[in-house]
Design a protein around this motif. Structure first.
Motif, PDB file in Angstrom:
ATOM      1  N   VAL B 197      -6.028  10.918   5.520  1.00  0.00           N
ATOM      2  CA  VAL B 197      -5.195  10.870   6.731  1.00  0.00           C
ATOM      3  C   VAL B 197      -4.991   9.416   7.133  1.00  0.00           C
ATOM      4  N   GLY B 198      -3.744   9.071   7.383  1.00  0.00           N
ATOM      5  CA  GLY B 198      -3.409   7.694   7.751  1.00  0.00           C
ATOM      6  C   GLY B 198      -2.857   6.880   6.599  1.00  0.00           C
ATOM      7  N   ASP B 199      -3.091   7.316   5.360  1.00  0.00           N
ATOM      8  CA  ASP B 199      -2.587   6.573   4.198  1.00  0.00           C
ATOM      9  C   ASP B 199      -1.058   6.585   4.171  1.00  0.00           C
ATOM     10  N   ILE B 200      -0.493   5.504   3.616  1.00  0.00           N
ATOM     11  CA  ILE B 200       0.943   5.462   3.304  1.00  0.00           C
ATOM     12  C   ILE B 200       1.047   5.504   1.784  1.00  0.00           C
ATOM     13  N   VAL B 201       1.765   6.476   1.271  1.00  0.00           N
ATOM     14  CA  VAL B 201       1.944   6.643  -0.168  1.00  0.00           C
ATOM     15  C   VAL B 201       3.386   6.294  -0.514  1.00  0.00           C
ATOM     16  N   THR B 202       3.570   5.359  -1.444  1.00  0.00           N
ATOM     17  CA  THR B 202       4.936   5.038  -1.860  1.00  0.00           C
ATOM     18  C   THR B 202       5.133   5.414  -3.323  1.00  0.00           C
ATOM     19  N   LEU B 203       6.302   5.979  -3.586  1.00  0.00           N
ATOM     20  CA  LEU B 203       6.686   6.357  -4.940  1.00  0.00           C
ATOM     21  C   LEU B 203       7.877   5.483  -5.305  1.00  0.00           C
ATOM     22  N   SER B 204       7.933   5.011  -6.549  1.00  0.00           N
ATOM     23  CA  SER B 204       9.142   4.261  -6.903  1.00  0.00           C
ATOM     24  C   SER B 204       9.489   4.347  -8.372  1.00  0.00           C
ATOM     25  N   ILE B 205      10.777   4.221  -8.615  1.00  0.00           N
ATOM     26  CA  ILE B 205      11.303   3.889  -9.934  1.00  0.00           C
ATOM     27  C   ILE B 205      11.801   2.464  -9.727  1.00  0.00           C
ATOM     28  N   PRO B 206      11.052   1.453 -10.187  1.00  0.00           N
ATOM     29  CA  PRO B 206      11.354   0.070  -9.831  1.00  0.00           C
ATOM     30  C   PRO B 206      12.806  -0.308 -10.099  1.00  0.00           C
ATOM     31  N   GLY B 207      13.417  -0.862  -9.070  1.00  0.00           N
ATOM     32  CA  GLY B 207      14.809  -1.293  -9.183  1.00  0.00           C
ATOM     33  C   GLY B 207      15.814  -0.185  -8.961  1.00  0.00           C
ATOM     34  N   VAL B 208      15.329   1.058  -8.811  1.00  0.00           N
ATOM     35  CA  VAL B 208      16.261   2.184  -8.715  1.00  0.00           C
ATOM     36  C   VAL B 208      16.059   2.989  -7.436  1.00  0.00           C
ATOM     37  N   SER B 209      14.817   3.312  -7.143  1.00  0.00           N
ATOM     38  CA  SER B 209      14.563   4.265  -6.058  1.00  0.00           C
ATOM     39  C   SER B 209      13.178   4.070  -5.485  1.00  0.00           C
ATOM     40  N   GLU B 210      13.049   4.295  -4.198  1.00  0.00           N
ATOM     41  CA  GLU B 210      11.740   4.203  -3.576  1.00  0.00           C
ATOM     42  C   GLU B 210      11.650   5.183  -2.417  1.00  0.00           C
ATOM     43  N   ALA B 211      10.460   5.712  -2.188  1.00  0.00           N
ATOM     44  CA  ALA B 211      10.273   6.610  -1.047  1.00  0.00           C
ATOM     45  C   ALA B 211       8.856   6.439  -0.545  1.00  0.00           C
ATOM     46  N   SER B 212       8.662   6.595   0.765  1.00  0.00           N
ATOM     47  CA  SER B 212       7.298   6.530   1.266  1.00  0.00           C
ATOM     48  C   SER B 212       7.012   7.637   2.258  1.00  0.00           C
ATOM     49  N   PHE B 213       5.742   7.987   2.330  1.00  0.00           N
ATOM     50  CA  PHE B 213       5.260   9.133   3.091  1.00  0.00           C
ATOM     51  C   PHE B 213       3.944   8.762   3.741  1.00  0.00           C
ATOM     52  N   LYS B 214       3.699   9.391   4.896  1.00  0.00           N
ATOM     53  CA  LYS B 214       2.422   9.155   5.579  1.00  0.00           C
ATOM     54  C   LYS B 214       1.621  10.450   5.528  1.00  0.00           C
TER      55      LYS B 214
END
Lengths: 221, 219
Positions: B197-214
């Motif tokens: 709880v409290g973590d920020i998780v980021t997902l990415s395809i470098p140079g193409v797409s990124e998303a983050s979630f808490k």
């Protein structure tokens, strides 16, 4: 989509097209758990089927090439009418629009393999045509605590149970599911099967009914 | 692009999420599993979806919530028994995704020989990034990275998949029809681990797409 003053979504009658998922409960009748050599559960056992499983009255259940032991399991299906998320048990039945007689088609041999390998039950439960369902029945016509369900194959009675024999009642099941999985209008909850499950063959005719209320027929091909 | 926007906004969101298991050799090994001889998969309902910027719920029934970085494939046309050489023509695009898993509940399901649904199908447990049109990526050469609080936890290229995207789509569509908007998550590489709880998780395809979630508490 129109909603009545109770918040019940009027699309539920066409739940096969409107709903987003089928949530299934296993081992909810003691004699059925026993007939398959399973221990009685202390909590509801859940799995899901996708809506591509649906077959409506008069339709065909496909006998897949990958199984040699396709089984029927007659179940009372509960149709959700109003979104439910963390609704407490005393209010949960306000979220039910009605019911449908349903059959949880299962590849028994594949299910045994999944259990041995400790893998998901997907290939045993989720294939196209694995959820034949009858028409929508409005909630006032059914007492979920005392409803007969029966199934015949080629006119021979195979299963005949009553929901009063459920280990976890319909309200208990829906409350349990909605704690962590939101139920949406048109979603279907299959509530377990009584004893008497068995194999189907290509060409068989399945008759599923709530006597005096609803019936549906399907053929296996 | 319009299709993608609609998919992402849940208007053409599809009917199900197919999740492939054990599709990267080192991930199978890290969880003590054998490498499978054919793909295996489970299904998440669409109530699992959470989009970029949203919150992933740490449901109170788990004590070990894990991340699993995956390439998501968005189906664009109905597919039923389409042969392998034609499957990619049915793909609308991709997204970066996280197949959130209650690892302790999954272990219990396995030891009790029960379905995995309670460990995989809870609300907000399919975190997805924005839609990427198919023309922008080659399915077998996509870099993906997952970070927790800025620290890399998983990183791979889809060329490491045991079964490639066309193989997976053909296998699934033999027995389960895929509909427009359906998502196929294609497995996770090694490096799965806990989120808190409290973590920020980021997902990415470098140079193409990124998303983050808490990660948030279950209240």
């Amino acid at each position: 989509q129109s909603t009545g003053s109770s918040g019940i979504n009027a699309e539920y009658g066409d739940f096969v097209r409107a709903g987003s998922k089928i949530v299934c409960v296993g081992r909810n009748y003691a004699k059925h758990a026993k007939e398959l050599g399973n221990a009685l559960p202390t909590k509801p056992l859940l799995f899901t089927k996708p809506t591509t499983c649906y077959v409506t009255n008069g339709g065909k259940v496909k006998y897949p090439t990958i199984t040699n032991d396709l089984h029927y399991e007659v179940e009372l299906g509960v149709v959700i009418g109003k979104r439910a998320s963390q609704v407490p048990i005393e209010e949960i039945m306000n979220h039910v629009a009605g019911y449908a007689i349903s059959v949880d088609i299962t590849c028994r041999d594949i299910q045994e393999d999944c259990k041995k390998e400790r893998s998901p039950w997907t290939m045993a439960k989720c294939l196209d045509t694995f959820c034949p369902v009858g028409e929508f029945i409005p909630s006032e016509r059914i007492d979920p605590l005392n409803t007969e369900v029966l199934l015949k194959v080629n006119n021979e009675l195979k299963q005949h149970g009553n929901t009063k024999d459920m280990i976890f009642s319909v309200p208990t099941l829906i409350e349990y599911i909605n704690r962590h999985i939101t139920l949406l209008p048109g979603d279907l909850v299959l509530t377990g099967t009584p004893e008497g499950v068995g194999p189907l063959q290509r060409g068989d005719e399945i008759y599923a009914a709530i006597p005096g209320v609803t019936e549906a027929t399907f053929t296996v091909e | 692009a319009e299709y993608g926007k609609q998919w992402y906004q849940r208007r053409v969101r599809g009917t199900k999420i197919i999740c492939i298991g054990r599709n990267y050799a080192k991930h199978a090994a890290e969880l003590g599993n054998q490498v499978p001889s054919e793909p295996f998969y489970f299904i998440k309902p669409t109530t699992c979806y959470v989009e970029n910027g949203g919150d992933i719920i740490y449901h109170k029934i788990t004590k070990n919530l894990h991340h699993e970085l995956e390439l998501g494939v968005v189906v664009g046309r109905k597919m039923s028994r389409v042969p392998k050489e034609d499957v990619m023509a049915h793909v609308a695009g991709y997204c970066i995704s996280n197949d959130v898993t209650c690892r302790d509940l999954q272990e219990k399901c396995k030891s009790e020989r029960k379905p995995w649904s309670i460990s995989k199908c809870l609300d907000t447990h399919c975190a997805v990034g924005p839609f990427i049109p198919a023309s922008e990526l080659s399915h077998n050469n996509i870099e993906m990275v997952l970070k927790v609080n800025g620290e890399v936890r998983q990183s791979t290229n889809t060329k490491n998949m045991l079964f490639d995207v066309p193989t997976l789509l053909e296998y699934v569509n033999r027995h389960i029809t895929l509909l427009p908007g359906d998502l196929v998550q294609t497995g996770t590489p090694e490096g799965v681990g806990p989120m808190h709880v409290g973590d920020i998780v980021t997902l990415s395809i470098p140079g193409v797409s990124e998303a983050s979630f808490k990660i948030i508490d279950d209240c």
